[in-house]
Design a protein around this motif. Sequence first.
Motif, PDB file in Angstrom:
ATOM      1  N   GLY A 179       0.777  -1.242   0.000  1.00  0.00           N
ATOM      2  CA  GLY A 179       0.000   0.000   0.000  1.00  0.00           C
ATOM      3  C   GLY A 179       0.803   1.283   0.000  1.00  0.00           C
ATOM      4  N   LYS A 180       2.135   1.175   0.022  1.00  0.00           N
ATOM      5  CA  LYS A 180       2.952   2.403   0.115  1.00  0.00           C
ATOM      6  C   LYS A 180       2.717   3.368  -1.044  1.00  0.00           C
ATOM      7  CE  LYS A 180       7.012   0.414   0.405  1.00  0.00           C
ATOM      8  NZ  LYS A 180       6.645  -0.987   0.686  1.00  0.00           N
ATOM      9  N   THR A 181       2.793   2.841  -2.256  1.00  0.00           N
ATOM     10  CA  THR A 181       2.741   3.733  -3.424  1.00  0.00           C
ATOM     11  C   THR A 181       1.376   4.396  -3.557  1.00  0.00           C
ATOM     12  OG1 THR A 181       4.431   2.470  -4.579  1.00  0.00           O
ATOM     13  CG2 THR A 181       2.997   3.839  -5.930  1.00  0.00           C
ATOM     14  N   THR A 182       0.312   3.602  -3.418  1.00  0.00           N
ATOM     15  CA  THR A 182      -1.032   4.179  -3.527  1.00  0.00           C
ATOM     16  C   THR A 182      -1.278   5.191  -2.414  1.00  0.00           C
ATOM     17  OG1 THR A 182      -1.859   2.168  -4.579  1.00  0.00           O
ATOM     18  CG2 THR A 182      -3.489   3.648  -3.620  1.00  0.00           C
ATOM     19  N   THR A 183      -0.921   4.830  -1.182  1.00  0.00           N
ATOM     20  CA  THR A 183      -1.136   5.746  -0.057  1.00  0.00           C
ATOM     21  C   THR A 183      -0.344   7.037  -0.237  1.00  0.00           C
ATOM     22  OG1 THR A 183      -1.503   3.872   1.429  1.00  0.00           O
ATOM     23  CG2 THR A 183      -0.989   5.981   2.454  1.00  0.00           C
ATOM     24  N   THR A 184       0.917   6.922  -0.660  1.00  0.00           N
ATOM     25  CA  THR A 184       1.751   8.111  -0.856  1.00  0.00           C
ATOM     26  C   THR A 184       1.167   9.009  -1.928  1.00  0.00           C
ATOM     27  OG1 THR A 184       3.701   6.787  -0.287  1.00  0.00           O
ATOM     28  CG2 THR A 184       4.114   8.919  -1.275  1.00  0.00           C
ATOM     29  N   SER A 185       0.684   8.401  -3.016  1.00  0.00           N
ATOM     30  CA  SER A 185       0.145   9.223  -4.099  1.00  0.00           C
ATOM     31  C   SER A 185      -1.191   9.870  -3.712  1.00  0.00           C
ATOM     32  CB  SER A 185      -0.001   8.406  -5.383  1.00  0.00           C
ATOM     33  OG  SER A 185      -1.063   7.505  -5.298  1.00  0.00           O
ATOM     34  N   ILE A 186      -2.015   9.171  -2.914  1.00  0.00           N
ATOM     35  CA  ILE A 186      -3.255   9.787  -2.408  1.00  0.00           C
ATOM     36  C   ILE A 186      -2.898  10.963  -1.504  1.00  0.00           C
ATOM     37  CG2 ILE A 186      -5.356   9.486  -1.027  1.00  0.00           C
ATOM     38  CD1 ILE A 186      -5.272   6.491  -1.770  1.00  0.00           C
ATOM     39  N   LEU A 187      -1.972  10.737  -0.586  1.00  0.00           N
ATOM     40  CA  LEU A 187      -1.559  11.779   0.355  1.00  0.00           C
ATOM     41  C   LEU A 187      -1.010  12.998  -0.379  1.00  0.00           C
ATOM     42  CD1 LEU A 187      -0.982  12.808   3.216  1.00  0.00           C
ATOM     43  CD2 LEU A 187       1.125  11.446   3.202  1.00  0.00           C
ATOM     44  N   ALA A 188      -0.146  12.774  -1.366  1.00  0.00           N
ATOM     45  CA  ALA A 188       0.419  13.884  -2.140  1.00  0.00           C
ATOM     46  C   ALA A 188      -0.685  14.655  -2.854  1.00  0.00           C
ATOM     47  CB  ALA A 188       1.436  13.357  -3.151  1.00  0.00           C
ATOM     48  N   HIS A 189      -1.658  13.924  -3.421  1.00  0.00           N
ATOM     49  CA  HIS A 189      -2.780  14.572  -4.117  1.00  0.00           C
ATOM     50  C   HIS A 189      -3.629  15.407  -3.153  1.00  0.00           C
ATOM     51  CE1 HIS A 189      -6.000  15.262  -6.932  1.00  0.00           C
ATOM     52  NE2 HIS A 189      -6.860  14.613  -6.162  1.00  0.00           N
ATOM     53  N   LEU A 190      -3.893  14.873  -1.975  1.00  0.00           N
ATOM     54  CA  LEU A 190      -4.684  15.616  -0.978  1.00  0.00           C
ATOM     55  C   LEU A 190      -3.973  16.906  -0.571  1.00  0.00           C
ATOM     56  CD1 LEU A 190      -5.949  12.766   1.426  1.00  0.00           C
ATOM     57  CD2 LEU A 190      -7.138  13.802  -0.506  1.00  0.00           C
ATOM     58  N   LEU A 191      -2.682  16.794  -0.251  1.00  0.00           N
ATOM     59  CA  LEU A 191      -1.922  17.968   0.199  1.00  0.00           C
ATOM     60  C   LEU A 191      -1.780  18.994  -0.919  1.00  0.00           C
ATOM     61  CD1 LEU A 191       0.892  16.163   2.248  1.00  0.00           C
ATOM     62  CD2 LEU A 191      -1.136  17.304   3.161  1.00  0.00           C
ATOM     63  N   TYR A 192      -1.515  18.501  -2.130  1.00  0.00           N
ATOM     64  CA  TYR A 192      -1.383  19.400  -3.287  1.00  0.00           C
ATOM     65  C   TYR A 192      -2.691  20.158  -3.519  1.00  0.00           C
ATOM     66  CZ  TYR A 192       0.022  20.838  -8.033  1.00  0.00           C
ATOM     67  OH  TYR A 192       0.348  21.566  -9.159  1.00  0.00           O
ATOM     68  N   SER A 193      -3.805  19.436  -3.386  1.00  0.00           N
ATOM     69  CA  SER A 193      -5.126  20.052  -3.589  1.00  0.00           C
ATOM     70  C   SER A 193      -5.448  21.082  -2.517  1.00  0.00           C
ATOM     71  CB  SER A 193      -6.212  18.975  -3.611  1.00  0.00           C
ATOM     72  OG  SER A 193      -5.980  18.052  -4.658  1.00  0.00           O
ATOM     73  N   CYS A 194      -4.772  20.967  -1.362  1.00  0.00           N
ATOM     74  CA  CYS A 194      -4.957  21.943  -0.271  1.00  0.00           C
ATOM     75  C   CYS A 194      -3.863  23.018  -0.290  1.00  0.00           C
ATOM     76  CB  CYS A 194      -4.971  21.215   1.076  1.00  0.00           C
ATOM     77  SG  CYS A 194      -6.411  20.141   1.294  1.00  0.00           S
ATOM     78  N   ASN A 195      -3.146  23.091  -1.429  1.00  0.00           N
ATOM     79  CA  ASN A 195      -2.111  24.124  -1.643  1.00  0.00           C
ATOM     80  C   ASN A 195      -0.962  24.059  -0.639  1.00  0.00           C
ATOM     81  OD1 ASN A 195      -3.556  25.349  -3.863  1.00  0.00           O
ATOM     82  ND2 ASN A 195      -4.970  26.159  -2.322  1.00  0.00           N
ATOM     83  N   VAL A 196      -0.656  22.869  -0.149  1.00  0.00           N
ATOM     84  CA  VAL A 196       0.508  22.688   0.728  1.00  0.00           C
ATOM     85  C   VAL A 196       1.775  22.748  -0.147  1.00  0.00           C
ATOM     86  CG1 VAL A 196       1.700  21.072   2.264  1.00  0.00           C
ATOM     87  CG2 VAL A 196      -0.799  21.310   2.381  1.00  0.00           C
ATOM     88  N   PRO A 197       2.804  23.529   0.229  1.00  0.00           N
ATOM     89  CA  PRO A 197       4.027  23.637  -0.588  1.00  0.00           C
ATOM     90  C   PRO A 197       4.891  22.387  -0.478  1.00  0.00           C
ATOM     91  CG  PRO A 197       4.263  24.927   1.420  1.00  0.00           C
ATOM     92  CD  PRO A 197       2.857  24.388   1.438  1.00  0.00           C
TER      93      PRO A 197
END
Length: 450
Positions: A122-140
Amino acid sequence: MNINQIHSVYFIGIGGVGMSALARYFHANNKQVSGYDKTPTEITKGLTNLGIEIHFQDNLDLVNLESLNKATTLIVYTPAIPKTHTELNYFINQEYQVMKRSQVLGLITQNTFCFAVAGTHGKTTTTSILAHLLYSCNVPLTAFLGGFSENYQSNYITNGTEVTVVEADEFDRSFLTLSPNLACITSMDADHLDIYGNSEALSESFKDFASKVKEDGKLFVKNGLTIKGITYGIEDESDYTIQNITIEQGSYVFDVKTPKTTINNIKFNLPGRHNLSNALIALAMAVEYGCPHQQLAKALASYKGVKRRFTYHIKTNNLVYVDDYAHHPEEIKAVYQAVTEMFPKQKNVIVFQPHLFSRTRDFVNEFAESLSLFDEVFLLDIYPAREEPIQGVDSKWLLDKISNPNKKLITKKNIVEEVLKTKASVVLTVGAGDIGAEVEHVKKGLELAG
């Protein structure tokens, strides 16, 4: 080594998913990047399109040594490179600064707010979901993924440098180079026994990783694991838990109970309970970081997945073709669960390519059990990756242990022919080797057959 003092970075094994993400990072930061890999691929093609020089023979004459000043050059290699590699040994003997990929990730992340995702699945899927969530919230953020995000068509996502998002890989104990602020452990099933020897040593390594989380940081763990932390789970009493799950038009809709509130009517499009679990922990980490709940729910609904993680290539009323990277018995079970939940009354066939002789040997009975679940089973030869053959360990040995009588050894050349004979309406190609290179051929063959 201070990253700012590096002018040139040379990669040995630049075509790996994790390595190529690092190459993109250094290129984006105006470093001179070049490298070697064994074979040209779509990944290396993408790098050369950026202007990165790559060659495909282990040959020092092909390396522009004049441009690699010893004082300002970093050599990065992957553990998959053999110890006899000419180029690697040259740089070690000439006392260049030589580092594993994991050590470089440790350097890059040490002065950032670091999110690290650990676990045997689950590492890759979880990491990519997390990155997408943070990116969508404008986290640098800058995110290094172990697969290609369907949302960004890349394994490297960036809109800033204050925050890093990385996979914490247990292979070769790589994750012990990290000191994350927020970390999670998704699973601790026995794997990589060629490195660890036994499951107890693997568990100890995860405990060592847990101790690397910064003092003021937080660790999340899947409910049921032996390591203490903020728990998460599905329909249980965890700190973060998913409730009220329904399936609407092939998507999950559910509520998430957090320690403080409940977030209602969240939609998520990836099939399988394992992906629900991945979505939950990514959401939990983003909530703890401080992202707005409604923005997170909206972002989760727009998440498209990672290439080769239950990727649909055909999805019609009469035929479904899915390709997946699963290469461990538990991952194969998760694929089966997803298939039978989404397509409960349709006949399925799995074409599986075992990955590594040692993994096949160590989990042969578990592989046989998980593969026997499918209606029909086809096996390809074992993909060796970094290994030499082990006597007595081959796909015929695994096939003989599969209890399902609808089983057969096939070759890559006759995948389409054999699959069509089954008259199955759900087709899966599964494995971490080069079976992914057959996807377009299989897709075209199935479409032509109608």
